[in-house]
Design an enzyme around this catalytic site. Structure first.
Site, PDB file in Angstrom:
ATOM      1  N   ILE A 263      31.672   4.047 -13.478  1.00 18.57           N
ATOM      2  CA  ILE A 263      30.307   3.661 -13.848  1.00 18.57           C
ATOM      3  C   ILE A 263      29.395   4.853 -14.118  1.00 18.57           C
ATOM      4  O   ILE A 263      28.727   4.934 -15.146  1.00 18.57           O
ATOM      5  CB  ILE A 263      29.717   2.784 -12.713  1.00 18.57           C
ATOM      6  CG1 ILE A 263      30.447   1.445 -12.696  1.00 18.57           C
ATOM      7  CG2 ILE A 263      28.209   2.578 -12.875  1.00 18.57           C
ATOM      8  CD1 ILE A 263      30.085   0.545 -11.568  1.00 18.57           C
ATOM      9  N   ASP A 264      29.392   5.799 -13.180  1.00 18.07           N
ATOM     10  CA  ASP A 264      28.408   6.884 -13.234  1.00 18.07           C
ATOM     11  C   ASP A 264      28.382   7.653 -14.557  1.00 18.07           C
ATOM     12  O   ASP A 264      27.298   7.973 -15.058  1.00 18.07           O
ATOM     13  CB  ASP A 264      28.618   7.874 -12.085  1.00 18.07           C
ATOM     14  CG  ASP A 264      28.556   7.187 -10.734  1.00 18.07           C
ATOM     15  OD1 ASP A 264      28.112   6.023 -10.687  1.00 18.07           O
ATOM     16  OD2 ASP A 264      28.957   7.804  -9.737  1.00 18.07           O
TER      17      ASP A 264
ATOM     18  N   HIS B 152      32.842   1.993  -7.143  1.00 21.41           N
ATOM     19  CA  HIS B 152      31.468   1.890  -7.596  1.00 21.41           C
ATOM     20  C   HIS B 152      31.025   3.123  -8.374  1.00 21.41           C
ATOM     21  O   HIS B 152      29.982   3.134  -9.002  1.00 21.41           O
ATOM     22  CB  HIS B 152      30.562   1.687  -6.370  1.00 21.41           C
ATOM     23  CG  HIS B 152      29.169   1.312  -6.721  1.00 21.41           C
ATOM     24  ND1 HIS B 152      28.269   2.186  -7.269  1.00 21.41           N
ATOM     25  CD2 HIS B 152      28.521   0.137  -6.620  1.00 21.41           C
ATOM     26  CE1 HIS B 152      27.123   1.562  -7.477  1.00 21.41           C
ATOM     27  NE2 HIS B 152      27.257   0.322  -7.099  1.00 21.41           N
ATOM     28  N   CYS B 153      31.838   4.200  -8.355  1.00 21.90           N
ATOM     29  CA  CYS B 153      31.335   5.471  -8.893  1.00 21.90           C
ATOM     30  C   CYS B 153      31.993   5.900 -10.201  1.00 21.90           C
ATOM     31  O   CYS B 153      31.347   5.917 -11.241  1.00 21.90           O
ATOM     32  CB  CYS B 153      31.534   6.567  -7.860  1.00 21.90           C
ATOM     33  SG  CYS B 153      30.578   6.293  -6.377  1.00 21.90           S
ATOM     34  N   ILE B 154      33.279   6.238 -10.129  1.00 21.34           N
ATOM     35  CA  ILE B 154      33.925   6.930 -11.255  1.00 21.34           C
ATOM     36  C   ILE B 154      33.902   6.094 -12.549  1.00 21.34           C
ATOM     37  O   ILE B 154      33.677   6.638 -13.617  1.00 21.34           O
ATOM     38  CB  ILE B 154      35.373   7.352 -10.900  1.00 21.34           C
ATOM     39  CG1 ILE B 154      35.431   7.983  -9.506  1.00 21.34           C
ATOM     40  CG2 ILE B 154      35.952   8.283 -11.945  1.00 21.34           C
ATOM     41  CD1 ILE B 154      34.899   9.365  -9.381  1.00 21.34           C
TER      42      ILE B 154
END
Ligand SMILES: NC(=O)c1ccc[n+]([C@@H]2O[C@H](COP(=O)([O-])OP(=O)(O)OC[C@H]3O[C@@H](n4cnc5c(N)ncnc54)[C@H](O)[C@@H]3O)[C@@H](O)[C@H]2O)c1
Length: 448
Positions: A289-290, A285-287
């Site tokens: 997208i962020d 969910h992070c790398i």
């Protein structure tokens, strides 16, 4: 109920010490639920808010829906007063409210803050004087001040405003990024320092005080934007370094050098080097997208984030690189991908977790299917997989004893419970994207 104008920061800290402060956590997902359990462990009465009725019902039955969280942990939290609810009017009973809802990208690769704005709009009518609201969802610098605070102020029926100093009346707002690393058991959650930035020093100190009750170290920074940017720096650092090593892997393969051996040697340097590992592409969910939250915001400042764009380009090509290697490996055995039976090992985006959000396995499966392969998967964490946001796989996990029937096994996620020696022995061909077969000798292994 808190009234900071009357009781001040000391009164707030006292209610933390006595555990009178009630904690509300909005979003009972991968971030919110463990956080709720951590507060419960420290004897806080916690209320978990979620719009997903199935999650609320499961939690109130003492069950967990996250594999690495045993139901027993939810049950012992219940003994300390933990309850889940979808009823936002109960926000009024909380002293601290922490928001942990999703922050994905929309179809144009732009920030989708609808979960955050939906949550804040639903909370706003129930706010009370002296409450502390903390956003934990990863987002671009400026979200807390430019999005959250105005919505809380507009939606509040009593006309409360954000309080920026001790003399002011109103509610307090802060941002504190979540730093969890799912599946990583080497650092206890309470040992991960908690960065906090407040809309004013009182909000910052309150946030530091509440997190100080469950984390061993808090790191106050000067503003919510600094805290928001801290999280993005951490994830962009990972994204860019993973891209660099993914590029070097491709060069090393051409040069006949083992990138894994090189990384192992380089990481013996006691300073100035941190090991990153190549793989089949980014997931989670992070790398993936962020970084795009920051690229989007940067445009407002007429600024192009070139490192982020280049890293995104390289990392998003990795599943294609894997598929090219499968095609080449099959052709070396005189077979075409079209019509070949391919078993993808691992759906989760990384080892030993039950999370397939943005997993490169899903892209690899889709690319293989588009090219005519007959694809199945095995993943001990997913007995079945259905309709996702992007993919409609509708498949069930194929037992490993069927490996001999496949033309190729592709290791995309290196779960530790796999017996790689046995897999290699049973398979006609193994394409290994994770160096999971390190130390195993076989002409049937292609490492890429
Ligand atoms: N998962 C991680 O490892 C991780 C790590 C660091 C940061 N983050 C960030 O933390 C945030 C949350 O991520 P997550 O992985 O926990 O997401 P998740 O999808 O697992 O959980 C989010 C929960 O919020 C609920 N929800 C959505 N809208 C709501 C609303 N209006 N009111 C109440 N509940 C609502 C959903 O039903 C879901 O249960 C994201 O911003 C993410 O980028 C995640």
């Amino acid at each position: 109920m808190t009234d900071l104008a009357v009781n001040g920061l000391d009164g707030f800290k006292q209610r933390i010490d006595t555990r009178e402060a009630r904690i509300g956590i909005v979003g009972m997902g991968y971030v919110g639920l463990p956080l709720a359990l951590l507060f419960s462990e420290k004897r806080f009465a916690v209320t978990g808010f979620d719009i997903d009725a199935r999650k609320v019902e499961a939690l109130n039955r003492g069950c967990s829906y996250i594999v690495r969280i045993p139901g027993a942990e939810v049950q012992s939290a219940q003994e300390n007063g933990f309850r889940a609810t979808a009823d936002y009017s109960r926000i009024a009973l909380m002293e601290v409210i922490i928001i942990c809802v999703p922050t994905p990208l929309n179809e144009h690769h732009e920030p989708d803050l609808s979960y955050v704005t939906g949550t804040v709009e639903a909370m706003a009518p129930h706010l009370r004087q002296g409450q502390l609201i903390i956003l934990e969802s990863t987002t671009y610098p400026g979200t807390t001040e430019e999005v959250v605070v105005p919505l809380l102020e507009q939606g509040n029926l009593s006309g409360l405003r954000v309080a920026r100093d001790a003399a002011a009346q109103g509610f307090y707002v802060a941002f504190s990024p979540e730093r969890e690393d799912p599946g990583n058991d080497t650092v206890a959650r309470c040992d991960i320092p908690k960065v906090v930035g407040g809309c004013g020093p009182v909000a910052r100190d309150m946030a530091a005080a509440i997190y100080g009750a469950i984390f061993n170290r808090t790191i106050p920074v000067s503003s919510p934007a600094a805290a928001e940017m801290t999280k993005l720096l951490e994830n962009i650092y990972r994204c860019v370094n993973i891209a660099m090593v993914n590029e070097l892997k491709q060069l090393c393969l051409r040069m006949g050098i083992d990138i894994w051996e090189v990384i192992d040697a380089a990481k013996t340097k006691p300073f100035g080097f941190h090991a990153f590992y190549p793989g089949p592409g980014l997931g989670g969910h992070c790398i993936p997208i962020d970084p795009f939250y920051l690229s989007w915001k940067a445009k407002e400042f007429d600024f192009r984030t070139r490192f982020i764009e280049l890293a995104g380009e390289i990392n998003s090509q990795m599943p294609y690189f894997v598929v090219e290697n499968v095609i080449e490996a099959l052709s070396q055995q005189g077979k075409a991908l079209r019509g070949a039976r391919v078993l993808v090992l691992g759906l989760a985006y990384k080892r030993d977790i039950d999370d397939l959000r943005e997993s490169p396995s899903l892209t690899v499966i889709e690319l293989l299917q588009q090219r005519g392969a007959l694809v199945e998967y095995n993943d001990p964490f997913f007995a079945t997989v259905g309709q996702g946001r992007k993919y409609a796989l509708n498949m069930s996990s194929t037992p490993l004893d069927q490996i001999p029937e496949f033309d190729c096994v592709v290791i995309v996620t290196d779960h530790t419970q796999y017996d790689y020696a046995k897999i290699v022995e049973a398979a006609k061909l193994v394409v290994d994207t994770r160096n999971a077969t390190k130390g195993i000798e076989s002409v049937n292994i292609v490492r890429c």
